[in-house]
Design an enzyme around this catalytic site. Structure first.
Site, mmCIF file in Angstrom:
data_model
loop_
_atom_site.group_PDB
_atom_site.id
_atom_site.type_symbol
_atom_site.label_atom_id
_atom_site.label_comp_id
_atom_site.label_asym_id
_atom_site.label_seq_id
_atom_site.Cartn_x
_atom_site.Cartn_y
_atom_site.Cartn_z
ATOM 1 N N ASP A 160 0.773 -1.330 -0.006
ATOM 2 C CA ASP A 160 -0.009 -0.083 0.031
ATOM 3 C C ASP A 160 0.955 1.291 0.099
ATOM 4 O OD1 ASP A 160 -2.870 1.133 0.485
ATOM 5 O OD2 ASP A 160 -1.826 1.871 2.290
ATOM 6 N N GLU A 208 14.504 -15.344 0.424
ATOM 7 C CA GLU A 208 15.469 -16.301 1.065
ATOM 8 C C GLU A 208 14.629 -16.885 2.292
ATOM 9 O OE1 GLU A 208 18.809 -13.628 2.174
ATOM 10 O OE2 GLU A 208 19.825 -14.137 0.044
HETATM 11 C C1 NOJ Z 1 -4.589 2.867 -1.028
HETATM 12 C C2 NOJ Z 1 -5.571 1.799 -0.657
HETATM 13 O O1 NOJ Z 1 -6.152 1.317 -1.721
HETATM 14 C C3 NOJ Z 1 -6.971 2.987 -0.050
HETATM 15 O O2 NOJ Z 1 -7.993 2.209 0.197
HETATM 16 C C4 NOJ Z 1 -6.525 3.392 1.062
HETATM 17 O O3 NOJ Z 1 -7.446 4.482 1.702
HETATM 18 C C5 NOJ Z 1 -4.921 4.126 1.008
HETATM 19 N N1 NOJ Z 1 -3.865 3.568 0.204
HETATM 20 C C6 NOJ Z 1 -4.477 4.603 2.344
HETATM 21 O O4 NOJ Z 1 -4.075 3.353 2.928
#
Ligand code: NOJ
Length: 550
Positions: A209, A258
Site C-alpha cells: 500500500d 530467502e
Molecule cells: C490505498 C488503498 O487502496 C486505499 O483504500 C487507502 O485508503 C489508502 N491506500 C491509504 O492506505
C-alpha cells in the site's frame, strides 16, 4: 513496442489474473452482516470456477476502521469481526488446494492511531524516541499554531494534526493514519518481522500500500500549490517517489527470495510476489519499482483512469508496455478496485456502461501481462448511491460532505436469491456492512451463471481461454503490434502470438481491418452485425487460422 528481447521475469504471476477480495463486503458466514474469512473460504470454489489464478485480500487486521482497515492497529493478527488467525490459515490452505495463490495487503506508510506505537508516542514528550517512530514536528507560528508545512492529505485538508503540546504529526491520509518514520531502523525491522510472519502463514505475496510515499524529504519543505491536482507530477512532491524507497524494496525482494518455504502449497522462495500500489503516473518512474531485484509488479492506474477514448487508451497501452518491457516486468492491467468508481458506471452507466465494461474486460484480458479483477466487476455491478448516514469513507468527512468517497463500490456482493441481502449474509439487509440496493436479483452470481449473455459468463469464457484455449495468456509485451492508425476510432492489436484483439469506440460498425483476414472469432463482448462488423463499444478476439496446404 520496444523489443528489449529480455522476456518477462517471474514465475506464476507473470501472466496471472488476480481477484481482489474486500473481505467485509464479500461473504458473511456468521450472520453479523460483516463479510469474514470463513465466508470467503466457502466461496473459493466460485473463484476457482471463475478461472482466476490468485486472490488478494484487502486488510483484515485489527483496526478501528477509520479507513476501511487501512488503519492497522496490529499487523500480525486478524480482526475479530473478520475471523481468527486459524481462519486465515484455513483460507490459505483451501485456496492453495484449489490452485489459487494468496496475496495480502502490507500497509507500511502509516499505522492506525490505535497502534501501540502511536499510543506510546502520544503519551511521550516532544523529542522523545517514541515520537521518532512517526513524524512529529513543532508547529509554525508564534505558539506553534500553524502546521509545520503546507502538505495536504490525499483525503483532503492539511496533512498535519496538532497534539496539544506544540507538536503536530504527519498523516498523508486520515488523521487516524499517522505516517511512520522510515528512516528509523526499528520501523524497518518491524516490517521485516511482519513480512516473515505472513510468509510463515502461507501467503504467496504482498500488495504494498502507498508504495510511493514511505520516505519524505527529511527537510520537510513546503510542497507548494496544486498538490494532488496533477497526478502526472506526483513524483515531484517532496513526500512521493523518493530514491530511498528502492534499496528498501530490494531488501524486501531478498527477504522474500530467502525466507524459508511456508506451509505446503504456498509459493516457494523465489516465486513470491511484491506488487506496488504506487501513485506514480510517469511510466518510466513507475517502472523503477519493478526493476530486476525490486518488486514484481506495479498497478497500472493510468489504464484504470483512462477515459473511453481510443487515442487515450492506445497511449496508455503503448507507454505501459514499453516502460515495463524495458525493465523485464509484466504490465498489470486494472479496471476496478475498492478505490475506484465501478467500470459500468464510470463508462457511462446503463446499457452503454455495461457494453463498454464488457469490451474493456476483453481488451484488458487480451493484453500481455497480468490483470487484477475486483470483486463484483465480473458481475457488472454498478456503483451504488448510498445514503449520507451510511457513508464510512474518510473522504466524505474530510471533504465536508462534498465528495462521497469510495463506499459505493464496496457494497456487499449479491450471491443468490431475489432480495437483499442476496445470500451475502443472514442478517437483515439494513444490518449489512453496506445495504445493497433493490433490483440486483439479475446480478447475483447464481442468476448470471444461468445466463449465457451475462458479464459473469463473459469473464468465465475469457479466463477459460486465457488459461488453456486459443487465447492463452502471454506475459511479454515485446511482440505486441498495433494494427490501427493513431487517429482511428478503433484500437486493434496483434499480440505476436496469433491472437488479435479489436475494440470499436466509434459510432459506426467497423469492418474488421484487412489485417484480420484469415482469422476467426474466438470471443466477442457482444454480437457482431449480420455483415460481420464490429458494433460500437464492442471488442472481439480473433485468431489466425492455420490452414493446411495442399
Ligand atoms: C490505498 C488503498 O487502496 C486505499 O483504500 C487507502 O485508503 C489508502 N491506500 C491509504 O492506505
Amino acid at each position: 513496442m520496444t523489443s528489449a528481447g529480455r522476456g518477462v521475469r517471474g514465475p506464476w504471476w507473470r501472466d496471472a489474473v488476480c481477484y481482489e477480495i474486500h473481505p467485509r463486503a464479500f461473504a458473511d458466514s456468521d450472520g453479523d452482516g460483516i463479510g469474514d474469512l470463513p465466508g470467503a473460504t466457502a466461496r473459493l470454489p466460485y473463484l476457482r470456477d471463475l478461472g482466476v489464478d490468485a486472490v488478494w485480500l484487502t486488510p483484515f487486521y485489527p483496526s478501528p476502521l477509520a479507513d476501511a482497515g487501512y488503519d492497522i492497529a496490529d499487523h500480525t493478527a486478524v480482526a475479530p469481526d473478520v475471523g481468527t488467525l486459524g481462519d486465515f490459515d484455513t483460507f490459505a490452505e483451501r485456496a492453495h488446494t484449489l490452485g489459487l495463490k494468496v496475496l495480502v495487503d502490507l500497509v507500511p506508510n502509516h499505522t492506525s492511531d490505535a497502534h501501540p506505537w502511536f499510543r506510546e508516542a502520544l503519551a511521550a514528550p516532544g523529542g522523545s524516541t517514541a515520537r521518532e517512530r512517526y513524524l512529529f514536528r513543532p508547529g509554525r507560528g508564534v505558539r506553534g499554531e500553524e502546521p509545520p508545512n503546507d502538505w495536504r492529505s490525499a483525503f483532503g485538508g492539511a496533512a498535519w494534526t496538532p497534539v496539544g503540546d506544540g507538536e503536530w504529526y504527519l498523516h498523508l491520509h486520515a488523521p487516524e493514519q499517522p505516517d511512520l518514520n522510515w528512516y528509523r531502523p526499528d520501523v524497518v525491522a518491524d516490517f521485516e518481522r511482519i513480512l516473515r510472519f505472513w510468509l510463515d502463514h502461507g501467503v504467496d505475496g504482498f500488495r504494498v500500500d502507498v508504495a510511493h510515499a514511505l520516505y519524505k524529504d527529511p527537510a520537510l519543505p513546503d510542497a507548494g500549490p496544486g498538490q494532488h491536482e496533477d497526478p502526472a507530477r506526483n513524483h515531484l512532491l517532496p513526500y512521493y517517489d523518493r530514491e530511498e524507497l528502492h534499496p528498501l524494496y530490494r531488501s524486501w525482494h531478498t527477504l522474500l527470495a530467502e525466507h524459508p518455504a511456508g506451509p505446503p502449497g504456498s509459493a516457494p522462495p523465489g516465486e513470491r510476489l511484491l506488487v506496488a500500489e504506487a501513485a506514480v503516473f510517469d511510466p518510466a518512474r513507475l517502472a523503477r519499482y519493478v526493476r530486476p531485484g525490486e518488486m514484481g509488479q506495479s498497478f497500472n492506474f493510468a489504464f484504470l483512469e483512462c477515459p473511453w477514448e481510443p487515442a487515450a487508451i492506445r497511449a496508455v497501452v503503448t507507454e505501459s508496455v514499453d516502460a515495463m518491457t524495458a525493465v523485464g516486468a509484466p504490465v498489470t492491467w486494472v479496471l476496478s478496485s475498492h478505490d475506484a468508481v465501478r467500470p459500468v458506471t464510470r463508462y457511462g452507466g446503463g446499457p452503454v456502461g455495461v457494453r463498454r465494461a464488457r469490451a474493456a474486460a476483453l481488451l484488458m484480458l487480451a493484453l500481455p501481462g497480468t490483470a487484477y479483477v475486483y470483486q463484483g466487476e465480473e458481475l457488472g455491478l454498478p456503483q451504488v448511491e448510498l445514503a449520507d448516514d451510511r457513508l464510512r469513507d474518510p473522504v466524505w468527512r474530510r471533504s465536508g460532505g462534498t465528495e462521497r468517497g469510495r463506499d459505493g463500490c464496496r457494497v456487499p456482493l449479491p450471491w443468490e436469491g431475489g432480495r437483499a441481502p442476496y445470500g451475502f449474509s443472514s442478517a437483515a439487509p439494513a444490518d449489512c456492512w453496506f445495504p445493497q440496493p433493490q433490483g440486483w436479483a439479475a446480478l447475483t452470481a447464481d442468476a448470471e451463471r444461468a445466463d449465457p449473455g451475462s458479464m459473469l459468463e463473459l469473464y468465465r469464457a475469457a479466463l477459460r481461454l486465457r488459461r488453456s484455449g486459443s487465447a492463452r495468456a502471454v506475459a511479454d509485451g515485446a511482440a505486441l503490434r498495433l494494427l490501427s492508425p493513431p487517429d482511428a476510432a478503433h484500437l486493434a492489436f496483434d499480440r505476436g502470438d496469433g491472437l488479435l484483439c479489436a475494440v470499436n469506440f466509434g459510432a459506426r460498425p467497423l469492418a474488421l481491418p484487412e489485417s484480420f483476414d484469415g482469422t476467426e472469432v474466438v470471443l466477442a463482448s457482444g454480437p457482431l452485425t449480420d455483415e460481420g462488423r464490429l458494433p460500437t463499444d464492442t471488442a472481439v478476439w480473433l485468431r489466425q487460422v492455420v490452414r493446411s496446404v495442399g
